[in-house]
Design an enzyme around this catalytic site. Structure first.
Site, PDB file in Angstrom:
ATOM      1  N   CYS A   1       0.815  -1.221   0.000  1.00  0.00           N
ATOM      2  CA  CYS A   1       0.000   0.000   0.000  1.00  0.00           C
ATOM      3  C   CYS A   1       0.851   1.275   0.000  1.00  0.00           C
ATOM      4  CB  CYS A   1      -0.945   0.009   1.197  1.00  0.00           C
ATOM      5  SG  CYS A   1      -2.080  -1.371   1.165  1.00  0.00           S
TER       6      CYS A   1
ATOM      7  N   HIS B   1      -3.229   7.428   1.905  1.00  0.00           N
ATOM      8  CA  HIS B   1      -3.621   6.119   1.387  1.00  0.00           C
ATOM      9  C   HIS B   1      -5.011   5.807   1.917  1.00  0.00           C
ATOM     10  CE1 HIS B   1      -3.965   1.972   0.523  1.00  0.00           C
ATOM     11  NE2 HIS B   1      -3.751   1.571   1.757  1.00  0.00           N
TER      12      HIS B   1
ATOM     13  N   ASN C   1     -10.069  -0.046  -0.645  1.00  0.00           N
ATOM     14  CA  ASN C   1      -8.612   0.048  -0.550  1.00  0.00           C
ATOM     15  C   ASN C   1      -8.018  -0.515  -1.849  1.00  0.00           C
ATOM     16  OD1 ASN C   1      -5.891  -0.226  -0.014  1.00  0.00           O
ATOM     17  ND2 ASN C   1      -6.173  -1.171   2.001  1.00  0.00           N
TER      18      ASN C   1
HETATM   19  N1  ACO Z   1     -18.896  -8.328   8.110  1.00  0.00           N
HETATM   20  C1  ACO Z   1     -19.460  -8.549   9.319  1.00  0.00           C
HETATM   21  N2  ACO Z   1     -18.751  -8.894  10.389  1.00  0.00           N
HETATM   22  C2  ACO Z   1     -17.427  -9.024  10.273  1.00  0.00           C
HETATM   23  C3  ACO Z   1     -16.783  -8.802   9.058  1.00  0.00           C
HETATM   24  C4  ACO Z   1     -17.583  -8.457   7.944  1.00  0.00           C
HETATM   25  N3  ACO Z   1     -17.054  -8.197   6.716  1.00  0.00           N
HETATM   26  N4  ACO Z   1     -15.459  -8.999   9.218  1.00  0.00           N
HETATM   27  C5  ACO Z   1     -15.281  -9.323  10.507  1.00  0.00           C
HETATM   28  N5  ACO Z   1     -16.469  -9.340  11.145  1.00  0.00           N
HETATM   29  C6  ACO Z   1     -16.734  -9.626  12.541  1.00  0.00           C
HETATM   30  C7  ACO Z   1     -15.648 -10.439  13.191  1.00  0.00           C
HETATM   31  O1  ACO Z   1     -15.789 -11.810  12.916  1.00  0.00           O
HETATM   32  C8  ACO Z   1     -15.821 -10.113  14.643  1.00  0.00           C
HETATM   33  O2  ACO Z   1     -16.887 -10.881  15.131  1.00  0.00           O
HETATM   34  P1  ACO Z   1     -16.823 -11.502  16.639  1.00  0.00           P
HETATM   35  O3  ACO Z   1     -16.753 -10.308  17.517  1.00  0.00           O
HETATM   36  O4  ACO Z   1     -18.087 -12.264  16.712  1.00  0.00           O
HETATM   37  O5  ACO Z   1     -15.581 -12.327  16.649  1.00  0.00           O
HETATM   38  C9  ACO Z   1     -16.291  -8.669  14.623  1.00  0.00           C
HETATM   39  O6  ACO Z   1     -16.751  -8.422  13.272  1.00  0.00           O
HETATM   40  C10 ACO Z   1     -15.200  -7.698  14.966  1.00  0.00           C
HETATM   41  O7  ACO Z   1     -14.026  -8.045  14.229  1.00  0.00           O
HETATM   42  P2  ACO Z   1     -12.710  -7.209  14.338  1.00  0.00           P
HETATM   43  O8  ACO Z   1     -11.689  -7.793  13.426  1.00  0.00           O
HETATM   44  O9  ACO Z   1     -12.355  -7.000  15.760  1.00  0.00           O
HETATM   45  O10 ACO Z   1     -13.250  -5.841  13.745  1.00  0.00           O
HETATM   46  P3  ACO Z   1     -12.555  -4.451  13.770  1.00  0.00           P
HETATM   47  O11 ACO Z   1     -13.393  -3.476  14.463  1.00  0.00           O
HETATM   48  O12 ACO Z   1     -11.109  -4.545  14.169  1.00  0.00           O
HETATM   49  O13 ACO Z   1     -12.610  -4.075  12.238  1.00  0.00           O
HETATM   50  C11 ACO Z   1     -11.135  -4.024  10.350  1.00  0.00           C
HETATM   51  C12 ACO Z   1     -11.951  -4.892  11.281  1.00  0.00           C
HETATM   52  C13 ACO Z   1     -12.080  -3.109   9.590  1.00  0.00           C
HETATM   53  C14 ACO Z   1     -10.363  -4.894   9.389  1.00  0.00           C
HETATM   54  C15 ACO Z   1     -10.174  -3.190  11.235  1.00  0.00           C
HETATM   55  O14 ACO Z   1      -9.430  -4.008  12.068  1.00  0.00           O
HETATM   56  C16 ACO Z   1      -9.280  -2.363  10.422  1.00  0.00           C
HETATM   57  O15 ACO Z   1      -9.665  -1.377   9.852  1.00  0.00           O
HETATM   58  N6  ACO Z   1      -7.988  -2.722  10.415  1.00  0.00           N
HETATM   59  C17 ACO Z   1      -7.020  -2.021   9.619  1.00  0.00           C
HETATM   60  C18 ACO Z   1      -6.696  -2.896   8.527  1.00  0.00           C
HETATM   61  C19 ACO Z   1      -6.762  -2.243   7.194  1.00  0.00           C
HETATM   62  O16 ACO Z   1      -7.288  -1.179   6.961  1.00  0.00           O
HETATM   63  N7  ACO Z   1      -6.165  -2.947   6.311  1.00  0.00           N
HETATM   64  C20 ACO Z   1      -6.111  -2.552   5.002  1.00  0.00           C
HETATM   65  C21 ACO Z   1      -4.841  -3.006   4.440  1.00  0.00           C
HETATM   66  S1  ACO Z   1      -3.486  -2.324   5.252  1.00  0.00           S
HETATM   67  C22 ACO Z   1      -3.325  -0.844   4.686  1.00  0.00           C
HETATM   68  O17 ACO Z   1      -3.722  -0.559   3.602  1.00  0.00           O
HETATM   69  C23 ACO Z   1      -2.712   0.078   5.604  1.00  0.00           C
END
Ligand code: ACO
Length: 323
Positions: A113, A250, A280
């Site tokens: 990224c 980004h 993304n």
């Molecule tokens: N739809 C519904 N529920 C979902 C989904 C989905 N697509 N994906 C995960 N869940 C559920 C999980 O299973 C979990 O359920 P549980 O509590 O029953 O176990 C719940 O949602 C919470 O999951 P988390 O992973 O804790 O959710 P979080 O609030 O951390 O959000 C996310 C996840 C959006 C990926 C977040 O961690 C994030 O933004 N991370 C940054 C990663 C990122 O942006 N990466 C992009 C690439 S890196 C870059 O470009 C910098």
């Protein structure tokens, strides 16, 4: 002193739009969850015949038209991508051939990224070192091809697309009033390489593999790493957040963008956000956002613009430039 000045910009997107509602029918997710956690509402997904090279060519042609240049006027192409058409040759030479460019050089850069920030920094070094006069810098990705479409934790986050800028050597005074790249800061720390990676490759599995991510871990590190390289750019140039006209981050996640801007004291009306439209798109996200904001007249000639990115590796970096 020689400065690398933005001479043109362009972008290209696949034909097909995939909304959050459409994903609801494929995996156990909801529009509400995706919007609340990420700010993403839709993304573009490459169809048959659309590849990183074809999208990159589209962005390149748009940037050349915007600059009023032809491929004969370029001497280097740098393509930032983690989703090349083939393991080799570089997708940049495929684009070079598609453009009918029979001179100069072309190569790919891989910093996930952060790829576009790495590529702009490299192009600037070539230009200031006298090795190139006009460099086409492209970010092009087809992440849809490395996603596990059964994994709801990753497949809802990414999209495909391409953006490009042309950097040109121009004389400057050596002050912050110059147009062009004023400073660039790159970092990486391979200790984090297993937090966001693809579980395949030519030298390990002999397969392409699928994207794997520890989302919470990425989130935890993102804001700190982004603010680190932005503060380093401010320090190197003696500029402050108040002097910025635009932050073009980004586009991974709305919460990361808002959190970084808040920590740096940059008002949200100075932040270009396209994650809602594109998802993304990895190395393509910054040039897609630049194309949107320069295309509709928000970013104007002479504006102070800050680019930043963080991604797999981890890699992260910033570029401060005057448009
Ligand atoms: N739809 C519904 N529920 C979902 C989904 C989905 N697509 N994906 C995960 N869940 C559920 C999980 O299973 C979990 O359920 P549980 O509590 O029953 O176990 C719940 O949602 C919470 O999951 P988390 O992973 O804790 O959710 P979080 O609030 O951390 O959000 C996310 C996840 C959006 C990926 C977040 O961690 C994030 O933004 N991370 C940054 C990663 C990122 O942006 N990466 C992009 C690439 S890196 C870059 O470009 C910098």
């Amino acid at each position: 002193m020689i400065r690398s000045v933005v001479r043109g910009f362009g972008a290209a997107l696949p034909k097909r739009v995939v909304t959050n509602q459409e994903l609801e029918s494929k995996v156990d997710t909801s529009d509400e969850w995706i919007v609340q956690r990420t700010g993403i509402r839709q993304r573009y997904i490459a169809g048959e015949g659309e590849t990183t090279a074809s999208l990159g060519e589209g962005a390149a042609r748009a940037a050349l038209a915007n600059a009023g240049l032809t491929p004969d006027d370029l001497d280097l192409i740098i393509l930032a991508t983690s989703t090349p058409d083939n393991t080799f040759p570089a997708t940049a030479v495929n684009i070079q051939d598609r453009l009918g460019m029979r001179h100069g050089a072309a190569f790919d850069m891989q910093a996930v990224c952060s790829g576009f920030v790495y590529a702009v920094t490299t192009a600037d070094a070539y230009i200031r070192g006298g090795l190139a006069k006009r460099v086409l810098v492209i970010g092009s990705e087809t992440f849809s091809r490395i996603l596990d479409w059964n994994d709801r934790t990753t497949c809802v986050l990414f999209g495909d697309g391409a953006g490009a800028i042309i950097l040109e050597a121009q004389e400057g005074e050596g002050t912050n009033a110059d147009r062009g790249v004023l400073t660039a800061k790159l970092r990486s720390d391979g200790a984090h390489r297993d937090k966001l990676y693809v579980d395949g490759g030519p030298s390990t599995t002999g397969t392409v593999g699928h994207l794997k991510m520890e989302g919470r871990e990425v989130f935890k590190h993102a804001v700190g790493m982004i603010t680190d390289v932005i503060e380093a750019a401010f320090e190197a140039t003696g500029t402050t957040a108040e002097e910025l006209d635009w932050l073009v981050p980004h586009q991974a996640n709305r919460r990361i963008i808002d959190g970084s801007a808040k920590k740096l004291g940059i008002p949200l009306d100075k932040v270009v956000v396209t994650v809602d439209l594109h998802g993304n798109t990895s190395a393509a996200s910054i040039p897609l956002a630049l194309n949107a904001a320069a295309g509709d007249g928000r970013i104007k000639k002479g504006d102070l613009v800050l680019l930043e990115a963080m991604g797999g590796g981890f890699t992260w970096g910033s570029v401060l430039l005057r448009w």
